[in-house]
Design a protein around this motif. Structure first.
Motif, PDB file in Angstrom:
ATOM      1  N   LEU A 132       0.825  -1.207   0.000  1.00 13.56           N
ATOM      2  CA  LEU A 132       0.000   0.000   0.000  1.00 13.56           C
ATOM      3  C   LEU A 132       0.863   1.261   0.000  1.00 13.56           C
ATOM      4  CD1 LEU A 132      -1.986  -2.255   0.886  1.00 13.56           C
ATOM      5  CD2 LEU A 132      -3.090  -0.553   2.343  1.00 13.56           C
ATOM      6  N   PRO A 133       0.455   2.262  -0.781  1.00 15.92           N
ATOM      7  CA  PRO A 133       1.168   3.548  -0.743  1.00 15.92           C
ATOM      8  C   PRO A 133       0.804   4.312   0.518  1.00 15.92           C
ATOM      9  CG  PRO A 133      -0.746   3.713  -2.169  1.00 15.92           C
ATOM     10  CD  PRO A 133      -0.683   2.275  -1.719  1.00 15.92           C
ATOM     11  N   ALA A 134       1.380   5.489   0.655  1.00 15.30           N
ATOM     12  CA  ALA A 134       1.033   6.342   1.794  1.00 15.30           C
ATOM     13  C   ALA A 134      -0.465   6.649   1.755  1.00 15.30           C
ATOM     14  CB  ALA A 134       1.841   7.634   1.742  1.00 15.30           C
ATOM     15  N   PRO A 135      -1.117   6.736   2.892  1.00  9.18           N
ATOM     16  CA  PRO A 135      -2.558   6.988   2.900  1.00  9.18           C
ATOM     17  C   PRO A 135      -2.895   8.354   2.320  1.00  9.18           C
ATOM     18  CG  PRO A 135      -1.647   7.188   5.110  1.00  9.18           C
ATOM     19  CD  PRO A 135      -0.568   6.635   4.256  1.00  9.18           C
ATOM     20  N   ASN A 136      -4.042   8.418   1.600  1.00 13.02           N
ATOM     21  CA  ASN A 136      -4.492   9.699   1.070  1.00 13.02           C
ATOM     22  C   ASN A 136      -5.254  10.469   2.155  1.00 13.02           C
ATOM     23  OD1 ASN A 136      -7.160   8.653   1.162  1.00 13.02           O
ATOM     24  ND2 ASN A 136      -6.947   7.819  -0.922  1.00 13.02           N
ATOM     25  N   ASP A 137      -5.747  11.639   1.779  1.00 11.85           N
ATOM     26  CA  ASP A 137      -6.412  12.495   2.771  1.00 11.85           C
ATOM     27  C   ASP A 137      -7.614  11.796   3.393  1.00 11.85           C
ATOM     28  OD1 ASP A 137      -4.568  14.463   2.347  1.00 11.85           O
ATOM     29  OD2 ASP A 137      -5.813  15.587   0.929  1.00 11.85           O
ATOM     30  N   ARG A 138      -8.383  11.080   2.585  1.00 12.41           N
ATOM     31  CA  ARG A 138      -9.567  10.401   3.105  1.00 12.41           C
ATOM     32  C   ARG A 138      -9.171   9.269   4.035  1.00 12.41           C
ATOM     33  NH1 ARG A 138     -12.821   6.010   1.650  1.00 12.41           N
ATOM     34  NH2 ARG A 138     -15.020   6.262   2.235  1.00 12.41           N
ATOM     35  N   GLU A 139      -8.168   8.473   3.631  1.00 16.74           N
ATOM     36  CA  GLU A 139      -7.752   7.330   4.442  1.00 16.74           C
ATOM     37  C   GLU A 139      -7.184   7.776   5.790  1.00 16.74           C
ATOM     38  OE1 GLU A 139      -6.607   4.097   0.948  1.00 16.74           O
ATOM     39  OE2 GLU A 139      -5.150   5.629   1.561  1.00 16.74           O
ATOM     40  N   ARG A 140      -6.591   8.956   5.831  1.00 16.30           N
ATOM     41  CA  ARG A 140      -6.031   9.436   7.090  1.00 16.30           C
ATOM     42  C   ARG A 140      -7.112   9.728   8.125  1.00 16.30           C
ATOM     43  NH1 ARG A 140      -1.402  11.345   4.056  1.00 16.30           N
ATOM     44  NH2 ARG A 140      -2.589  13.039   3.099  1.00 16.30           N
ATOM     45  N   THR A 141      -8.357   9.871   7.675  1.00 17.67           N
ATOM     46  CA  THR A 141      -9.456  10.128   8.614  1.00 17.67           C
ATOM     47  C   THR A 141     -10.178   8.846   9.008  1.00 17.67           C
ATOM     48  OG1 THR A 141     -11.151  10.477   6.901  1.00 17.67           O
ATOM     49  CG2 THR A 141      -9.794  12.376   7.525  1.00 17.67           C
ATOM     50  N   GLN A 142      -9.804   7.695   8.412  1.00 18.06           N
ATOM     51  CA  GLN A 142     -10.453   6.426   8.710  1.00 18.06           C
ATOM     52  C   GLN A 142      -9.827   5.779   9.952  1.00 18.06           C
ATOM     53  OE1 GLN A 142      -9.780   4.204   5.110  1.00 18.06           O
ATOM     54  NE2 GLN A 142     -11.607   5.004   4.080  1.00 18.06           N
ATOM     55  N   TRP A 143     -10.513   4.741  10.430  1.00 14.06           N
ATOM     56  CA  TRP A 143      -9.885   3.860  11.423  1.00 14.06           C
ATOM     57  C   TRP A 143      -8.559   3.386  10.840  1.00 14.06           C
ATOM     58  CZ3 TRP A 143     -10.680  -1.966  11.497  1.00 14.06           C
ATOM     59  CH2 TRP A 143     -10.070  -2.543  12.613  1.00 14.06           C
ATOM     60  N   TYR A 144      -7.500   3.414  11.631  1.00 14.40           N
ATOM     61  CA  TYR A 144      -6.163   3.177  11.087  1.00 14.40           C
ATOM     62  C   TYR A 144      -6.061   1.866  10.304  1.00 14.40           C
ATOM     63  CZ  TYR A 144      -1.239   2.212  10.672  1.00 14.40           C
ATOM     64  OH  TYR A 144      -0.018   1.897  10.155  1.00 14.40           O
ATOM     65  N   PHE A 145      -6.676   0.796  10.797  1.00  4.98           N
ATOM     66  CA  PHE A 145      -6.531  -0.514  10.162  1.00  4.98           C
ATOM     67  C   PHE A 145      -7.472  -0.703   8.965  1.00  4.98           C
ATOM     68  CE2 PHE A 145      -5.156  -0.954  14.544  1.00  4.98           C
ATOM     69  CZ  PHE A 145      -3.952  -1.629  14.415  1.00  4.98           C
ATOM     70  N   GLN A 146      -8.334   0.260   8.714  1.00  7.73           N
ATOM     71  CA  GLN A 146      -9.413   0.067   7.739  1.00  7.73           C
ATOM     72  C   GLN A 146      -8.909  -0.240   6.345  1.00  7.73           C
ATOM     73  OE1 GLN A 146     -12.540   2.891   8.203  1.00  7.73           O
ATOM     74  NE2 GLN A 146     -13.363   2.601   6.146  1.00  7.73           N
ATOM     75  N   ARG A 147      -7.903   0.478   5.875  1.00  8.10           N
ATOM     76  CA  ARG A 147      -7.457   0.261   4.497  1.00  8.10           C
ATOM     77  C   ARG A 147      -6.713  -1.065   4.325  1.00  8.10           C
ATOM     78  NH1 ARG A 147      -2.572   3.203   2.447  1.00  8.10           N
ATOM     79  NH2 ARG A 147      -0.982   3.197   4.078  1.00  8.10           N
ATOM     80  N   TYR A 148      -6.248  -1.624   5.428  1.00  4.84           N
ATOM     81  CA  TYR A 148      -5.587  -2.931   5.332  1.00  4.84           C
ATOM     82  C   TYR A 148      -6.606  -4.066   5.305  1.00  4.84           C
ATOM     83  CZ  TYR A 148      -1.381  -0.307   6.487  1.00  4.84           C
ATOM     84  OH  TYR A 148      -0.334   0.600   6.472  1.00  4.84           O
ATOM     85  N   VAL A 149      -7.747  -3.866   5.946  1.00  8.07           N
ATOM     86  CA  VAL A 149      -8.768  -4.911   6.018  1.00  8.07           C
ATOM     87  C   VAL A 149      -9.220  -5.327   4.629  1.00  8.07           C
ATOM     88  CG1 VAL A 149     -11.136  -5.391   6.754  1.00  8.07           C
ATOM     89  CG2 VAL A 149      -9.548  -4.273   8.326  1.00  8.07           C
ATOM     90  N   ALA A 150      -9.307  -4.374   3.709  1.00  3.26           N
ATOM     91  CA  ALA A 150      -9.774  -4.678   2.353  1.00  3.26           C
ATOM     92  C   ALA A 150      -8.854  -5.648   1.618  1.00  3.26           C
ATOM     93  CB  ALA A 150      -9.906  -3.382   1.553  1.00  3.26           C
ATOM     94  N   HIS A 151      -7.622  -5.779   2.079  1.00  2.00           N
ATOM     95  CA  HIS A 151      -6.652  -6.646   1.402  1.00  2.00           C
ATOM     96  C   HIS A 151      -6.480  -8.006   2.079  1.00  2.00           C
ATOM     97  CE1 HIS A 151      -5.219  -3.451  -1.308  1.00  2.00           C
ATOM     98  NE2 HIS A 151      -5.493  -2.658  -0.294  1.00  2.00           N
ATOM     99  N   LEU A 152      -7.220  -8.259   3.145  1.00  2.00           N
ATOM    100  CA  LEU A 152      -7.100  -9.545   3.832  1.00  2.00           C
ATOM    101  C   LEU A 152      -7.622 -10.671   2.948  1.00  2.00           C
ATOM    102  CD1 LEU A 152      -8.262  -8.460   7.399  1.00  2.00           C
ATOM    103  CD2 LEU A 152      -5.926  -8.993   6.663  1.00  2.00           C
ATOM    104  N   PRO A 153      -7.113 -11.896   3.126  1.00  2.00           N
ATOM    105  CA  PRO A 153      -7.473 -12.994   2.226  1.00  2.00           C
ATOM    106  C   PRO A 153      -8.868 -13.549   2.483  1.00  2.00           C
ATOM    107  CG  PRO A 153      -6.032 -13.792   3.956  1.00  2.00           C
ATOM    108  CD  PRO A 153      -6.104 -12.303   4.135  1.00  2.00           C
ATOM    109  N   ALA A 154      -9.479 -14.004   1.405  1.00  2.00           N
ATOM    110  CA  ALA A 154     -10.682 -14.833   1.499  1.00  2.00           C
ATOM    111  C   ALA A 154     -10.230 -16.285   1.586  1.00  2.00           C
ATOM    112  CB  ALA A 154     -11.582 -14.605   0.290  1.00  2.00           C
TER     113      ALA A 154
END
Length: 306
Positions: free
Chosen positions: A114-136
């Protein structure tokens, strides 16, 4: 250690070290081409270094064969596996990840970098952008850096507050425990290199036009802040080494040994075994009496320069 500028003359030992680094980069390309059928007899060559490289290739190919078996087992058992790779810049994380994924199906084993978080991601729960990449089920995800950015680069570079830093250490173990309770296996690797080795690898990138793109201003600043990164790493390992997701340290001054040791250890952490497959039979091609292949217009054909 003395400070070197890019145009400063290199002593004989450093020139020799950079030549070794260049040879290693050649080997990285050869790994895509060499096949076991080409190896017998090559170990008889007089060049000890070449014989050592051949032995490395042979063991790498064997381990990659085991990774394919692991992949089949993951699919069959609908296993979910997360492997985290952390370490200093130029520690060899990317090289190890490349060797793991080299022979695997990218639909099964994928890399999250993942690249550096964008402005929107910086306002999310810290772990949120990583959750989308977890395995099925039936997937493997390799994180080339992960949520541990907060404990490393963000802490050292001042990209997070003290409160955010402390909240990370409260949340990360609980987050990982929650993932493991849900059935996701987490394996965490820290690639450890010495001060001298990182300097040599940075200098190699500076003096090699094909590698200069790997050096960002952030990488160069991380070199200056070596001791700060050391302190941050020690705190991170101490506060996030948990039974459900322990840290494993890979000694990485020798790239090839680090790759082999990491893959060997990764295989030992998953209870995989051979999976039976139905025989693959190539069907006969259907043929039609009225089929005729149309010629490709010459202006559409790529010139055969080679």
């Amino acid at each position: 250690m003395t400070h070197r500028t890019p145009d400063a003359p290199l002593d004989d030992a450093m020139q020799r070290r950079l030549r070794e680094e260049l040879i290693d980069s050649y080997d990285e390309e050869l790994e895509m081409e060499i096949d076991d059928r080409h190896l017998p007899g090559l170990t008889d060559l007089d060049d000890p270094a070449r014989g050592e490289r051949v032995r490395y290739f042979r063991e790498l190919f064997r381990l990659q064969g085991e990774l394919v078996k692991l992949q089949d087992w993951v699919i069959r058992n609908r296993h979910r596996l997360v492997v985290i790779f952390e370490g200093r810049d130029a520690a060899g994380k990317g090289g190890a990840i490349k060797r793991i994924t080299q022979r695997l199906n990218p639909r099964v084993c994928r890399v999250a970098a993942l690249p550096a978080p964008n402005d929107r991601e910086r306002t999310q729960w810290y772990f949120q952008r990583y959750v989308a990449h977890l395995p099925a089920a039936g997937e493997i995800v390799l994180f080339d850096r992960s949520w541990y950015n907060r404990a490393g680069v963000e802490r050292v570079m001042g990209f997070c507050s003290d409160d955010e830093y402390e909240e990370f250490f409260r949340s990360a173990p609980e987050f990982e425990k929650m993932l493991t309770r849900s059935g996701i296996q987490i394996i965490k690797y820290w690639f450890s290199i010495s001060d001298e080795e990182q300097e040599a690898r940075f200098l190699s990138r500076i003096h090699d036009p094909l590698k200069q793109w790997k050096l960002s201003p952030m990488d160069l600043e991380s070199r200056r802040r070596w001791e700060s990164y050391t302190r941050a790493k020690e705190v991170m390992l101490e506060r996030t080494h948990i039974e459900e997701a322990p840290w494993w340290v890979v000694q990485a001054d020798d790239k090839k040994r680090a790759r082999l040791n990491c893959i060997h250890h990764l295989l030992s952490q998953v209870p995989y075994h051979d999976v039976d497959h139905a025989p693959v039979v190539l069907p006969e091609r259907a043929r039609s009496e009225d089929y005729a292949r149309n010629p490709v217009p010459p202006q559409m054909v790529v010139p055969e320069v080679y």
